[in-house]
Design an enzyme around this catalytic site. Structure first.
Site, short mmCIF file in Angstrom:
data_model
loop_
_atom_site.label_atom_id
_atom_site.label_comp_id
_atom_site.label_asym_id
_atom_site.label_seq_id
_atom_site.Cartn_x
_atom_site.Cartn_y
_atom_site.Cartn_z
N CYS A 259 0.80 -1.22 0.00
CA CYS A 259 0.00 0.00 0.00
C CYS A 259 0.84 1.28 0.00
CB CYS A 259 -1.00 -0.01 1.16
SG CYS A 259 -0.26 0.13 2.81
N HIS A 306 -3.04 1.33 6.91
CA HIS A 306 -3.25 1.21 5.46
C HIS A 306 -3.40 2.59 4.84
CE1 HIS A 306 -4.32 -0.91 1.79
NE2 HIS A 306 -5.31 -0.04 1.62
N HIS A 318 -5.86 1.98 -4.45
CA HIS A 318 -4.88 1.43 -3.50
C HIS A 318 -4.45 0.03 -3.89
CE1 HIS A 318 -7.88 -0.95 -0.77
NE2 HIS A 318 -8.36 -0.86 -1.99
#
Length: 345
Positions: A259, A306, A318
């Protein structure tokens, strides 16, 4: 006339078999009654998502330790080069003092103070100020240079030793985090394996539909929402070219990403350098709420474990988790929103 024969006794072997069969039947019945029911598809997905979130937390920590290791290795290499140079300079200074002593010897003997220096620690020697009176100005200057160089060399060696110890600890931490990540991913895979082929296919189809829906919503929102800066717009456009590339732990592009690897790569294409992991990317700009988000802003979820890029209309671009690829997804399905960060370059 009534028979007086004794009733026939049951066969011993037959009794044993019947008893064993009955016992097994009771055991199986009890086992079936006590066995936990098979988790539903939704329960499996919820638990798998939890394992992925835990693996991502460990991945962030792993990436941070990896970055620290690389930094330490560079610093240690620099220090070792510097120590080698300084040792060479110290050797030259000592050679010069030796030549000075040889000249004095040829001209009538070594001065007692120089002789004392050559056989003792210069630091200890120079601390005895009374000996300086018997040295020439050139000798005093040479001795002071040796003393300063020795002190500098000792300091650099101590710093290098400290960083080497830190590097050893960092490598140990890397090993632990790697094991933790693998354990979480293994648990997730075992859970997924409890699903039937049809259930797994259904889950994949649901994710694909959700991704197509998110993509459509991004397209619909393009006319309504514009990036807050040219850098944000460029970073989002760069990330969009990576859609479909796989999530890989530690991936920083251009073939795979995790990520924060995706967000760092995207901003690099826009000409802005941001740090490697989520824990430091949170400091790359001012924090903003959900209502203030603009396309290209960093968006953080799940206690900043995240990160993705806000794509507009409530969607995020993402790299989700292992087994998936870079994609658009609704903010409502990613996790707990923390805040956004606007990178100004």
């Amino acid at each position: 006339m009534a028979s007086h024969r004794r009733p026939r006794q049951p066969n011993r072997a037959r009794v044993t078999v019947l008893t064993a069969t009955a016992t097994a039947a009771v055991a199986l019945s009890a086992q079936g009654a006590n066995a936990a029911p098979k988790p539903s598809k939704s329960e499996v997905k919820a638990q798998v998502d939890k394992y992925y979130a835990e693996a991502e937390r460990a991945t962030n920590q792993y990436d941070g330790a990896k970055e620290k290791q690389q930094k330490l290795e560079k610093e240690i290499s620099r220090l070792q080069d510097k120590v080698a140079r300084e040792q060479g300079e110290l050797n030259e200074l000592r050679t010069g003092l030796g030549a000075m002593a040889s000249e004095q010897y040829r001209s009538g003997g070594i001065d007692a103070s120089v002789q004392l220096f050559l056989s003792a620690d210069p630091d200890d020697y120079l601390d005895k100020a009374s000996t300086l009176d018997s040295l020439s100005e050139q000798q005093v200057e040479s001795l002071k240079k040796v003393q300063a160089k020795q002190r500098e060399l000792a300091q650099e060696r101590a710093e290098a030793a400290e960083k080497l110890a830190d590097l050893a600890e960092t490598r140990t931490e890397l090993g632990k985090k790697k094991t933790e990540i693998q354990g979480k991913l293994s648990k997730a895979q075992k859970l997924l394996n409890t699903l039937t082929t049809a259930e797994r296919r259904q889950m994949a189809e649901e994710e694909q539909r959700a991704s197509r829906s998110a993509t459509a919503r991004v397209e619909l929102g393009k006319e309504k929402e514009v990036a807050a800066s040219g850098i944000g717009a460029a970073a989002l456009n760069a990330a969009a070219t990576q859609i479909g590339k796989p999530y890989v732990r530690g991936g920083t592009g251009p073939n795979s990403y995790d990520c924060s690897g995706l967000t760092q790569w995207a901003y690099a294409q826009a000409g802005a350098h941001i740090s490697r992991v989520t824990y430091t990317q949170v400091n790359e700009g001012p924090h903003i709420g959900m209502s203030q988000l603009k396309p290209g802003d960093l968006v953080f979820f799940n206690n900043t474990e995240h990160v993705g890029l806000y794509a507009g209309n409530g969607q995020v671009l993402h790299a989700p988790y292992p087994g998936t690829s870079v994609r658009y997804e609704s903010m409502s399905t990613i996790g707990s929103f923390q805040f956004g960060v606007r990178v100004n370059g």
